[in-house]
Design a protein around this motif. Structure first.
Motif, PDB file in Angstrom:
ATOM      1  N   PRO A  75      40.465  21.377  40.302  1.00  0.00           N
ATOM      2  CA  PRO A  75      39.198  22.075  40.587  1.00  0.00           C
ATOM      3  C   PRO A  75      39.306  23.596  40.409  1.00  0.00           C
ATOM      4  N   LYS A  76      38.152  24.185  40.088  1.00  0.00           N
ATOM      5  CA  LYS A  76      38.049  25.641  39.998  1.00  0.00           C
ATOM      6  C   LYS A  76      37.168  26.151  41.125  1.00  0.00           C
ATOM      7  N   PHE A  77      37.485  27.354  41.617  1.00  0.00           N
ATOM      8  CA  PHE A  77      36.659  28.015  42.627  1.00  0.00           C
ATOM      9  C   PHE A  77      35.886  29.153  41.956  1.00  0.00           C
ATOM     10  N   GLU A  78      34.986  28.769  41.036  1.00  0.00           N
ATOM     11  CA  GLU A  78      34.162  29.721  40.291  1.00  0.00           C
ATOM     12  C   GLU A  78      35.057  30.787  39.642  1.00  0.00           C
ATOM     13  N   ASP A  79      34.782  32.053  39.892  1.00  0.00           N
ATOM     14  CA  ASP A  79      35.534  33.118  39.220  1.00  0.00           C
ATOM     15  C   ASP A  79      36.649  33.685  40.077  1.00  0.00           C
ATOM     16  N   PHE A  80      36.905  33.067  41.207  1.00  0.00           N
ATOM     17  CA  PHE A  80      37.875  33.631  42.141  1.00  0.00           C
ATOM     18  C   PHE A  80      39.099  32.722  42.236  1.00  0.00           C
ATOM     19  N   PRO A  81      40.287  33.226  41.962  1.00  0.00           N
ATOM     20  CA  PRO A  81      41.495  32.407  42.127  1.00  0.00           C
ATOM     21  C   PRO A  81      41.840  32.214  43.596  1.00  0.00           C
ATOM     22  N   ALA A  82      42.559  31.122  43.871  1.00  0.00           N
ATOM     23  CA  ALA A  82      43.032  30.853  45.237  1.00  0.00           C
ATOM     24  C   ALA A  82      44.510  31.218  45.312  1.00  0.00           C
ATOM     25  N   ILE A  83      44.857  32.073  46.265  1.00  0.00           N
ATOM     26  CA  ILE A  83      46.221  32.562  46.427  1.00  0.00           C
ATOM     27  C   ILE A  83      46.831  31.939  47.674  1.00  0.00           C
TER      28      ILE A  83
END
Length: 848
Positions: free
Chosen positions: A222-230
């Protein structure tokens, strides 16, 4: 966190933290690309089973994918698999799988292990290939989007830190590079042109993949729109530790049920490590130099009381460091007390060679210990060979009858002897050598020893070790006079049991009415090929003191029970007396052969009942117990002694709800007014056996007690059968402490009769006698922890504690009497068991 706010211009951050993502982790299984080669014809000739594999039956067989999360060489989730899909010209699922773990709980080392499986044969699958991908990439950012993973041929994905099925491939083509740049928005997008281009690219990709001999798995994260998950760990606030007390106290573990949810429990990794200061202090105190000083040391009155209190501890009690030091300090003084040895040996640090040598040297100076202490020294807590050899030396003083009482546990103690797998001699273990020697000298002891070994040979973990011991036993037997003949007898017993087992299974599988099954049994017995009708004299495996010469077909039958046990009547050698006096003149032996049931638990309970009967008789208390013999000949069949009797349920049904009428019908005595027209000896037997079994079944926690598994013989013996539930387990809710129904009390003349008062008196005396021998019984159960007994196997670490709890060793004799009096009152007045009994009775009625 509200992820929609992340797209707002006012949102001050450009990334997410995984600790804030309270969502389960989904993974989309897209496709598997590539081709698989079929096995050549030569391989099929060598292994015909290969023709059942999926690749041989279809170019696109019904494969499936499993995925699982690993971290630091440990699985964090159970495997999740794709649903079944039939494939025609391509392996494509496009299915989202939701793994049972949240993003916030993922460690930075988390890896996704995926394996593709195919049919290998009937009810068998094999891996086509496996691959492992780390979920966090550079800068600890969570991976997103589409991934092409290389499948390592015929390997299951491993989630280890240094995985051998890494998903990284180094032969990426231009197509892969462009696809990756497109997913990252590095290439300007034009929707109408992209659709045309990707349609042609897909065709080319499929054509190239079908020619490739490598397999690739495509997944989408999955992608979180334009924000990466750190990655980010939750922060814990450390609570301020309370000031240290000046007095030390043992650590108390607080149950998790009473820990406040706001508290953060932090485990100390060094909590089990030895304190170096204490270790040095112990070595100085217990050095050889202090030996001459300690030799003449004697305790004062206060310390003597402390030592006596320690010696009264049950075998399960752990000693504190202060108690261990006290025992060591006065070790020479304690050598005169036989009960002190096991406690002293528990205070020894056996990894210290100096200390271990001092302890071993003291063994020869110690007063001779009792059998119960010898059994404790043969348990799992004592691994020193000198100590175990000393225990065996003490056991040598026991006669064969006493040894037979503990033989079941002594055979189990082989598991703690640390016998090497390559050992071919019994001399490596003093216990094995001792039992083989005694078994050869006594045929009855040797018969039970042989069958106990045969059952343990089926054990998955220790089976090979027991097989070697059995071979050593049979080999040693041939070295003595007439040993070859005794070996042939054991082999003939094995053939007899195997034949009966096959007949019993055939009868059970026969889909017909019971008369047909009985007819089949009698026909099988009379069949010459089975050699059951008549054979040379053979010691009965159940009781080697009885020699049988054949089975009488017309007297044998099949019981109505669900497992259809066989009732077999053997003819005996002339003059042989059956243990039951009522059948001594018939020269016939009636036994039950049961298949489909593990009798090892019944065998253990009957052995403990027999031992308790001996202990009570030793104190001149004969409670007329009738422990029948049980022998497990395998994990799913065995023999049981038959005792003429009827269940209390049948008696109450036939004699208008009165056990007294049953006793009066078989042994009337009109002059015996005090016993209500029943022979006084029969009434005495009834009262005593009721008391004995009430106490024993309570101590063993025997459950599922209903009137169908309580039997009564015409001579007044009450006894229990069917011990499928022990140690407090019971299939019925709210069971009474013991089975003592009002009908049993009424047969004594009621709650106000003198016989009922005698019954209670016998219970109190028996309870206190057995409490004095609690250590022996607890040690026997401790040796059975790894014996594959069903109700022990459920919680092996708590089995001995459950028995110890019943003895109430914390009470004085007077307190124990009051305690048991309350148990009797609660059992008689319990209403719920009567309701359950009625339900059980109706259930039995409708089953019939």
């Amino acid at each position: 966190m509200d992820y929609a706010t992340a797209q707002s211009k006012d949102f001050p951050y450009s990334f997410f933290l995984t600790k804030d993502i309270d969502l389960l982790l989904p993974v989309k299984i897209a496709t598997v690309e590539g081709s698989r080669e079929k096995k050549p014809f030569t391989a099929l000739l060598e292994d015909p089973a290969l023709k059942f594999t999926g690749v041989q039956t279809s170019d696109y067989s019904d494969i499936y994918v499993t995925c699982q999360i690993f971290a630091d060489n440990k699985p964090l989730t159970v495997p999740i698999r794709t649903s079944h899909k039939p494939f025609e010209n391509r392996w494509a699922w496009n299915e989202w799988l939701v793994l049972p773990i949240k993003y916030r709980d993922l460690p930075v080392t988390a890896q996704l292990a995926l394996t593709v499986w195919d049919i290998q044969g009937p009810r068998k699958v094999a891996p086509i290939g496996g691959t492992t991908i780390r979920l966090f990439g550079k800068n600890n950012s969570l991976k997103e989007g589409k991934h092409k993973l290389y499948l390592w041929p015929e390997r299951e994905a491993d989630g280890s830190v240094h995985t051998a099925t890494t998903s990284k491939i180094y032969d990426r083509g231009e197509m892969d590079r462009l696809e990756k740049r497109y997913d990252k928005n590095d290439i300007d997008r034009l929707e109408w042109l992209d659709n045309l281009a990707f349609r042609q690219i897909e065709k080319i990709n499929q054509r190239e993949s079908s020619k490739s001999k490598k397999l690739y798995l495509y997944i989408i994260l999955p992608k979180f729109e334009d924000f990466p998950a750190i990655f980010s760990e939750p922060e814990y606030e450390l609570s301020v530790a309370p000031p240290l007390s000046t007095t030390s106290a043992p650590i108390q573990f607080v149950p998790s049920t009473i820990i406040d949810s706001s508290m953060n429990v932090i485990v100390d990794p060094e909590i089990t490590c030895e304190n170096p200061v204490e270790a040095k202090h112990r070595r100085l105190v217990r050095s050889h130099r202090n030996g001459p000083l300690d030799r003449d040391l004697k305790p004062n009155a206060k310390i003597r009381d402390e030592l006596n209190q320690i010696l009264k501890y049950p075998p399960t009690k752990s000693l504190t460091s202060e108690e261990k030091d006290l025992l060591w300090k006065f070790r020479f003084y304690l050598t005169r007390d036989k009960k002190a040895l096991t406690k002293f040996l528990k205070c020894v640090v056996w990894t210290d060679p100096t200390e271990a040598k001092q302890a071993v040297d003291l063994l020869s100076q110690w007063a001779d210990i009792d059998v119960d202490d010898s059994l404790e020294l043969l348990g799992a807590n004592f691994v020193n060979r000198a100590v175990r050899g000393y225990a065996v030396g003490q056991l040598q003083k026991a006669d064969d009858d006493e040894l037979l009482l503990y033989l079941l546990q002594l055979v189990q103690a082989f598991k703690f002897e640390n016998i090497s797998e390559k050992s071919s001699s019994s001399n490596e273990s003093s216990l094995v050598a001792f039992l083989i020697d005694r078994a050869i000298k006594n045929p009855i002891l040797g018969n039970n020893f042989h069958w106990y070994l045969m059952v343990e040979c089926e054990d998955k973990l220790f089976g090979k070790m027991y097989a070697r011991v059995a071979y050593q036993y049979l080999t040693a037997m041939t070295m003595v006079l007439s040993g070859g003949q005794r070996r042939d007898i054991l082999l003939r017993q094995g053939v007899l049991i195997e034949t009966l087992s096959k007949i019993s299974k055939s009868i059970y599988e026969l889909k017909d009415i019971r008369p047909k099954k009985i007819e089949m049994l009698r026909t099988s017995i009379a069949d010459p090929k089975h050699a059951l009708l008549s054979f040379p004299p053979l010691p009965l495996p159940l009781d080697a003191g009885i020699e049988v010469t054949g089975i009488i077909p017309e007297k044998s039958t099949v019981f109505k029970s669900s497992l259809l046990p066989l009732s077999l009547v053997f003819s005996c050698v002339g003059g042989t007396e059956y243990p039951n006096p009522s059948e001594a003149s018939t020269s016939l032996v009636k036994v039950i052969f049961k298949t489909g049931d593990d009798l090892r638990q019944d065998q253990l309970v009957i052995q403990i009942i027999t031992l308790m009967d001996k202990l009570l008789r030793k104190e001149n208390l004969d409670l007329k117990l009738k422990p029948y013999k049980v022998l497990a000949t395998s994990s799913d069949h065995g023999l049981m002694q038959f005792i003429p009797s009827s269940s209390l349920a049948n008696i109450l049904s036939e004699y208008n709800g009165s056990l007294l009428l049953y006793l009066k019908a078989h042994h009337p005595d009109e002059k015996a007014l005090a016993t209500y027209g029943v022979n006084p000896e029969v009434m005495d037997t009834y009262v005593k056996s009721c008391a004995g079994y009430c106490v024993i079944t309570y101590l063993l926690g025997v459950g599922d007690r209903h009137l169908d598994n309580l039997l009564l013989s015409p001579e007044g013996h009450v006894f229990h059968v069917d011990f499928g539930f022990i140690l407090g387990r019971d299939p019925k809710p709210f069971p009474p402490p013991m089975k003592l129904c009002k009908e049993m009390v009424e047969a004594m003349g009621g709650a106000n009769s003198s016989h009922y008062q005698r019954f209670k008196s016998y219970c109190y005396v028996a309870f206190n006698i057995l409490r004095k021998n609690a250590n022996l019984i607890l040690n026997l159960f401790a040796l059975m922890v790894d014996a594959n007994i069903p109700d022990i196997k459920i919680e092996p670490d708590k089995a001995v504690w459950k028995v110890q709890e019943k003895f109430r060793l914390d009470l004085t004799e007077e307190e124990a009497i009051k305690f048991f009096q309350n148990l009797i009152n609660d059992s008689v007045s319990a209403l719920f068991p009567q309701v359950i009994e009625t339900i059980h009775k109706w259930g039995q009625y409708w089953r019939k």
